[in-house]
Design a protein around this motif. Structure first.
Motif, PDB file in Angstrom:
ATOM      1  N   ARG A   8       0.845  -1.190   0.000  1.00  0.00           N
ATOM      2  CA  ARG A   8       0.000   0.000   0.000  1.00  0.00           C
ATOM      3  C   ARG A   8       0.888   1.251   0.000  1.00  0.00           C
ATOM      4  N   PRO A   9       0.614   2.224  -0.889  1.00  0.00           N
ATOM      5  CA  PRO A   9       1.475   3.410  -0.967  1.00  0.00           C
ATOM      6  C   PRO A   9       1.431   4.219   0.325  1.00  0.00           C
ATOM      7  N   THR A  10       2.541   4.832   0.635  1.00  0.00           N
ATOM      8  CA  THR A  10       2.685   5.635   1.846  1.00  0.00           C
ATOM      9  C   THR A  10       3.174   7.029   1.482  1.00  0.00           C
ATOM     10  N   LEU A  11       3.328   7.841   2.504  1.00  0.00           N
ATOM     11  CA  LEU A  11       3.868   9.178   2.321  1.00  0.00           C
ATOM     12  C   LEU A  11       5.250   9.110   1.654  1.00  0.00           C
ATOM     13  N   GLU A  45      -1.485  14.979  -7.558  1.00  0.00           N
ATOM     14  CA  GLU A  45      -1.750  14.187  -8.750  1.00  0.00           C
ATOM     15  C   GLU A  45      -0.960  12.882  -8.701  1.00  0.00           C
ATOM     16  N   THR A  46       0.292  12.947  -8.263  1.00  0.00           N
ATOM     17  CA  THR A  46       1.095  11.724  -8.124  1.00  0.00           C
ATOM     18  C   THR A  46       0.471  10.798  -7.092  1.00  0.00           C
ATOM     19  N   ALA A  47      -0.001  11.374  -5.982  1.00  0.00           N
ATOM     20  CA  ALA A  47      -0.638  10.571  -4.933  1.00  0.00           C
ATOM     21  C   ALA A  47      -1.874   9.868  -5.472  1.00  0.00           C
ATOM     22  N   ARG A  48      -2.690  10.580  -6.267  1.00  0.00           N
ATOM     23  CA  ARG A  48      -3.880   9.959  -6.841  1.00  0.00           C
ATOM     24  C   ARG A  48      -3.496   8.827  -7.785  1.00  0.00           C
ATOM     25  N   THR A  49      -2.466   9.037  -8.582  1.00  0.00           N
ATOM     26  CA  THR A  49      -2.030   8.004  -9.522  1.00  0.00           C
ATOM     27  C   THR A  49      -1.552   6.754  -8.786  1.00  0.00           C
ATOM     28  N   LEU A  50      -0.866   6.945  -7.686  1.00  0.00           N
ATOM     29  CA  LEU A  50      -0.341   5.812  -6.907  1.00  0.00           C
ATOM     30  C   LEU A  50      -1.402   5.173  -6.014  1.00  0.00           C
ATOM     31  N   ALA A  53      -4.286   7.837  -0.413  1.00  0.00           N
ATOM     32  CA  ALA A  53      -5.469   8.619  -0.052  1.00  0.00           C
ATOM     33  C   ALA A  53      -5.175   9.777   0.882  1.00  0.00           C
ATOM     34  N   GLY A  54      -3.947   9.901   1.345  1.00  0.00           N
ATOM     35  CA  GLY A  54      -3.626  10.980   2.269  1.00  0.00           C
ATOM     36  C   GLY A  54      -3.215  10.436   3.618  1.00  0.00           C
ATOM     37  N   PRO A  55      -2.727  11.315   4.512  1.00  0.00           N
ATOM     38  CA  PRO A  55      -2.273  10.879   5.832  1.00  0.00           C
ATOM     39  C   PRO A  55      -3.392  10.215   6.630  1.00  0.00           C
TER      40      PRO A  55
END
Length: 360
Positions: A8-11, A45-50, A53-55
């Motif tokens: 799962r992607p992280t900060l 935008e990079t966060a959405r692509t990966l 969802a945010g902190p």
């Protein structure tokens, strides 16, 4: 499932993809004013692509020791709260004030057995400040708030030395309403009150039950009515009082039917809320009594429906929305480190409409 959680992607994932520090990605969510709009948009935008969802809000609250929430402690369950128009208006005023300051509202329903939210609910609630709405003097939830060291704002009741408080002139308002009916020539009265004690009881009120009331608002409104009648020579012990366990028109209807079948029958009913007064108007219709020909009725609150009931209701107007706004302002002040100010007492006024008339 464990492998999915690890992927799962992280900060840090986002930071590596954009080529910036972890703190810069955090600022994109929590301190956007620290970044240029183009950089922040590239990060989001990079966060959405990966698929990031945010902190995590729970992790963030643990790190900052702040939940960004205002707890609202109710005296009754949520269904009863949302059916009470006076409470809804107060809550709306509060919500409008804290909205826009990055704070959310956490509603904590009350329990009739405890006279407010259960202590277990309050002990685990993620909130930075608590707002108590019309709780009894001895509500256990208040002990939990004190034990947690949370700032507290009280709307109406109880009176606590270390809490900010917003209230209205309950005793004076009811005194004015009683004087209005006395000036119209009425001498036979009945009173519809909401809960005097947090035990879920509805029914006729004995002298003993009137003498020890842990709800300040109920105490002051009932006292405002009876004290004024007594000064005019109407013996309070001769005034029948019906207690409803909540501010509910069907309970008001039930209580008014009992009051209006007493001998001698009251020519005027003094009600602790508009909801109870609406029930009294229905009870009069049930008994084929006319209002105000056979019976005068007064309420308290001046909710929007009061102007359009049949007949329009004479009532004591309190500034409901302003009460909520003032409570919100106090909550924000306490969150900013301010000290509880002196109690804020808002004025009330009598609104005369067609539900009262001279005694015939």
């Amino acid at each position: 499932m464990d492998s999915d959680r690890r992927r799962r992607p992280t900060l840090d994932t986002v930071a590596a993809a954009v080529g910036v520090s972890r703190a810069t990605v955090s600022n994109a969510y929590n301190r956007p004013d620290q970044l240029s709009s183009s950089l922040r948009e590239r990060i989001l935008e990079t966060a959405r692509t990966l698929g990031y969802a945010g902190p995590d809000p729970v992790a963030r609250s643990l790190a900052t020791r702040s939940s960004a929430a205002v707890g609202f402690m109710l005296p009754q369950g949520l269904s009863g709260a949302f059916s009470d128009p006076a409470l809804s208006i107060v809550l709306d005023g509060l919500a409008q004030t804290v909205d826009g300051h990055d704070h959310s509202l956490v509603l904590m329903p009350g329990d009739a057995a405890t006279g407010g939210p259960r202590p277990s609910i309050v002990s685990r609630a993620q909130a930075d400040v608590m707002v108590a709405y019309s709780l009894p003097d001895s509500a256990p939830a208040l002990d939990v708030v004190a034990a947690r060291g949370l700032p507290l704002v009280v709307i109406d009741q109880p009176e606590l030395p270390d809490a900010a408080r917003v209230e209205v002139q309950d005793h004076a308002g009811c005194s004015t309403a009683a004087a209005h009916l006395l000036n119209l020539g009425h001498r036979r009265f009945g009173v519809l009150t909401f809960a005097l004690r947090p035990d879920g009881v509805s029914g006729p009120v004995s002298h003993e039950r009137r003498s020890d009331v842990p709800f300040r608002v109920s105490r002051d409104r009932l006292g405002g009515y009876l004290d004024t009648l007594e000064k005019a020579g109407v013996e309070p012990d001769n005034v029948p009082v019906w207690e409803a366990r909540g501010s509910d028109r069907e309970l008001g209807r039930l209580g008014a039917r009992w009051l209006l079948t007493r001998t001698p029958r009251p020519s005027a009913l003094l009600c602790a809320s508009d909801q109870l007064a609406f029930g009294a108007l229905q009870a009069a219709r049930d008994l084929t009594l006319t209002v105000p020909g056979d019976l005068s009725v007064v309420g308290f609150d001046d909710v929007p429906e009061a102007a359009y009931s049949d007949p329009p209701l004479t009532t004591v107007r309190q500034p409901l929305a302003d009460k909520g706004r003032r409570a919100g302002e106090l909550a924000l002040k306490l969150l900013a480190g301010g000290r509880p100010p002196r109690p804020t007492r808002l004025e009330v006024s009598l609104v005369e409409r067609a539900s009262t008339a001279p005694r015939t």
